[in-house]
Each structure stands twice: as structure tokens, then as C-alpha cells.
Design an enzyme around this catalytic site. Sequence first.
Site, PDB file in Angstrom:
ATOM      1  N   HIS A  70      -7.801   9.450  -1.714  1.00  9.46           N
ATOM      2  CA  HIS A  70      -7.200   9.405  -0.429  1.00  9.46           C
ATOM      3  C   HIS A  70      -7.987   9.964   0.719  1.00  9.46           C
ATOM      4  O   HIS A  70      -8.208   9.428   1.715  1.00  9.46           O
ATOM      5  CB  HIS A  70      -6.058  10.147  -0.367  1.00  9.46           C
ATOM      6  CG  HIS A  70      -4.846   9.634   0.460  1.00  9.46           C
ATOM      7  ND1 HIS A  70      -3.519   9.313   0.166  1.00  9.46           N
ATOM      8  CD2 HIS A  70      -5.062   9.133   1.856  1.00  9.46           C
ATOM      9  CE1 HIS A  70      -3.007   8.880   1.294  1.00  9.46           C
ATOM     10  NE2 HIS A  70      -3.714   9.030   2.380  1.00  9.46           N
ATOM     11  N   LYS A  83      -2.892   5.869  -4.059  1.00 10.59           N
ATOM     12  CA  LYS A  83      -4.079   6.964  -3.858  1.00 10.59           C
ATOM     13  C   LYS A  83      -3.800   8.187  -4.299  1.00 10.59           C
ATOM     14  O   LYS A  83      -2.610   8.659  -4.198  1.00 10.59           O
ATOM     15  CB  LYS A  83      -4.098   7.002  -2.228  1.00 10.59           C
ATOM     16  CG  LYS A  83      -4.127   5.537  -1.440  1.00 10.59           C
ATOM     17  CD  LYS A  83      -4.384   5.811   0.047  1.00 10.59           C
ATOM     18  CE  LYS A  83      -4.091   4.710   0.822  1.00 10.59           C
ATOM     19  NZ  LYS A  83      -2.472   4.387   1.027  1.00 10.59           N
ATOM     20  N   TYR A 107       2.719   9.785  -0.189  1.00 15.49           N
ATOM     21  CA  TYR A 107       3.779   9.145   0.596  1.00 15.49           C
ATOM     22  C   TYR A 107       5.118   9.777   0.202  1.00 15.49           C
ATOM     23  O   TYR A 107       6.083   9.618   0.697  1.00 15.49           O
ATOM     24  CB  TYR A 107       3.756   7.780   0.900  1.00 15.49           C
ATOM     25  CG  TYR A 107       2.434   7.672   1.556  1.00 15.49           C
ATOM     26  CD1 TYR A 107       1.516   8.368   2.001  1.00 15.49           C
ATOM     27  CD2 TYR A 107       1.972   6.079   1.412  1.00 15.49           C
ATOM     28  CE1 TYR A 107       0.384   7.771   2.588  1.00 15.49           C
ATOM     29  CE2 TYR A 107       0.914   5.641   2.228  1.00 15.49           C
ATOM     30  CZ  TYR A 107      -0.195   6.587   2.716  1.00 15.49           C
ATOM     31  OH  TYR A 107      -1.175   5.955   3.129  1.00 15.49           O
ATOM     32  N   ASP A 134       0.921  -1.213  -0.059  1.00 15.30           N
ATOM     33  CA  ASP A 134       0.011   0.057   0.083  1.00 15.30           C
ATOM     34  C   ASP A 134       1.014   1.072   0.012  1.00 15.30           C
ATOM     35  O   ASP A 134       1.693   1.385   0.961  1.00 15.30           O
ATOM     36  CB  ASP A 134      -0.817  -0.049   1.282  1.00 15.30           C
ATOM     37  CG  ASP A 134      -1.786   1.153   1.322  1.00 15.30           C
ATOM     38  OD1 ASP A 134      -3.067   0.808   0.760  1.00 15.30           O
ATOM     39  OD2 ASP A 134      -1.356   2.229   1.836  1.00 15.30           O
TER      40      ASP A 134
END
Length: 285
Positions: free
Chosen positions: A111, A78, A53, A48
Site C-alpha cells: 500500500h 493491499k 480500509y 478495490d
Amino acid sequence: MQSITDTFTLANGVKIPVLGYGTWQVTDPNEATTGVKHAVKAGYRHIDTAEMYRNEEYVGKGIKECGVPREELFVTSKLDNTEHGYDAARKAIEESLRKLDLDYLDLFLIHWPIVKERGEGDKWKQDNIDTWRALEDMYEEGKLKSIGISNFTIPHIENIMENCRIKPMVNQIRLHPGVLQEDTVELSRQHDMVVEAWSPLSPIKQMTADEKIQAMTEKYGKSVAQLLLRWSLQHNFLPLTKSVHENRIKENADIFDFEITSEDMNYIDSLSYEEFEKPTDFKAR
Ligand SMILES: NC(=O)c1ccc[n+]([C@@H]2O[C@H](COP(=O)([O-])OP(=O)(O)OC[C@H]3O[C@@H](n4cnc5c(N)ncnc54)[C@H](OP(=O)(O)O)[C@@H]3O)[C@@H](O)[C@H]2O)c1
């Protein structure tokens, strides 16, 4: 649930491994790449990540170098909050694929349902409808094998359901003892979504100090982290768990050889911790 390779089946028939390896806050390139490789070596087949990120390139490198064929892995990313809207979302998905160096994603999620500058008043409703349409189109084009939402609570889910062509197959939300989000879980399941649990280890410190939990670790021969992940699985959540340490990555995968009794499950369900924000209404993210 007997094995790390067990799967849930999404509403479109796609199989999703029941334990995911998370990569939030892993921004160091080497840690992100080796983390994925350690995870795959420990048996995880589900990774994931997210545009937010800032590690998709390094996660992608780990996927390339892990020694397991891409088609045996389940990879999620996401949409960044800055990329809501039809055109922006499509472009951002292409960019995720480029950074990960993949031809397709197994799952792609919106997200967050509400973003600061686009979410005022009721604006988030149309914003999510337009964004969702981009995911639907790219699903039909084959670039996304399944699509879903994250951090959507009841009004956000209802808005999508009233306006979608293809229903989301997953809702990824914060879930652990102290944050149960029962209403959101129930509505997500009514719409045939698999519910994924993020930050499942949040209460590890508090639970480690709890004498009843200490007794459980002895009774089951398992750590508090393992109890938390098993608790999540026994609720039929799909826990995503992150560590950059190989020993913990392995420990967190070793949760398929024991069963928490219903009495102990009830005790863990009853735990509540003031420090966790109740995610009932996410505004201004
Ligand atoms: N959709 C969303 O908005 C959202 C939000 C947050 C997270 N997520 C996803 O969910 C994943 C999991 O959440 P999370 O990153 O908060 O991780 P988590 O699994 O809840 O773990 C939290 C922290 O605990 C430590 N840890 C891991 N295993 C441990 C063990 N066995 N014993 C003691 N400590 C341990 C880790 O630090 P070390 O690395 O130092 O071991 C980690 O930073 C994320 O990585 C991300 O993929 C999604």
C-alpha cells in the site's frame, strides 16, 4: 475504450478491467456490502479494497451476494503499513483472503513504500525488498494472480527494480487534474506497469466552479465526475472511483460513449490547485 468490461493486459497476461470500484472510507458494513452489489449491477467487474480500509469482510460479503461468479470479478487488496516484512506480509495476505473469503486475489499491492517506524534513513529499502519477496512467493504459489505497488515514487520503484525477481505489474498512485506525477507515471510505464489512479474525483468542487468546465459538461452532456473519469481513461490510467450512492455509482460507469477532444484534454491537464499536496516524497506514513 468503449465499454466498462474493456481491459488492460498486465505484463503477465492477466486482464484487468479498465474501471475499478473503490471502497476507501466505507466502514459501515451495510454500505460496503451494498456498494459492491450496486457496482456489480452497474457493470463494474473490478473491486478495490485494502486491509487498512477495515472493510474486507463486508466487501467479501458483497462479492458473495452480487450474483456474478467470483472468477468474472477482479479483486484487489493491499498490505497494511503495520504488516511490512516477509513473515508479517505473508500472514497478512492469508488474513485478507480469510476476511474476503476468497481462495485467491487478482491483485495485491504494497500500500505504501515507507512506514514510520521502519522507514528511517535507508531502512525502507530493505523493508520493501523483504516485503516484496513475500508477494513474489505468494504469486508463485498461485494465491495472488498479479502483484504490484502503490504510492511508490521514483526512488521506491528503482529500489524494487534493482532487487526483484518478479517486476510489479501495477503502480496505484494519486492522479487527477492538479496531481499528474508525470515522472512516476513515465518510470512505471517504462517498467511495463499499468498505472492506476486513486481519488480521481478530488478536484470535482474546484472544476464545477470553472466556466470552461461548465461549458464542457454542456457540450458533452456529461457531469464533472464523468469528465474526470474519462480524462483519466484517455490518459490510459485506470481510475478507481468510489461512491456509496447507487445513482453516482451508475453515473460514474457511464463514461464509455464519448471522447474528450485533445484541446479539452490539454485544458484539463493545465489545471492546478494549491490545496493538493504534491506526493513526491511520502515519509512517515
Ligand atoms: N492506494 C492508496 O493509497 C489509495 C488512497 C486513496 C484511495 N484509493 C482507492 O481509490 C478509490 C477512489 O478514491 P476515493 O475513494 O478518494 O474516491 P473518488 O472516486 O475520488 O470520489 C471521492 C468522493 O466523491 C464522491 N462522489 C463519487 N461519485 C460522485 C459523483 N458522481 N458526483 C459527485 N460526487 C461523487 C464520493 O462520495 P459519496 O460516496 O458520498 O458519493 C467520494 O467519497 C478508493 O475508494 C480506494 O479504493 C487508494
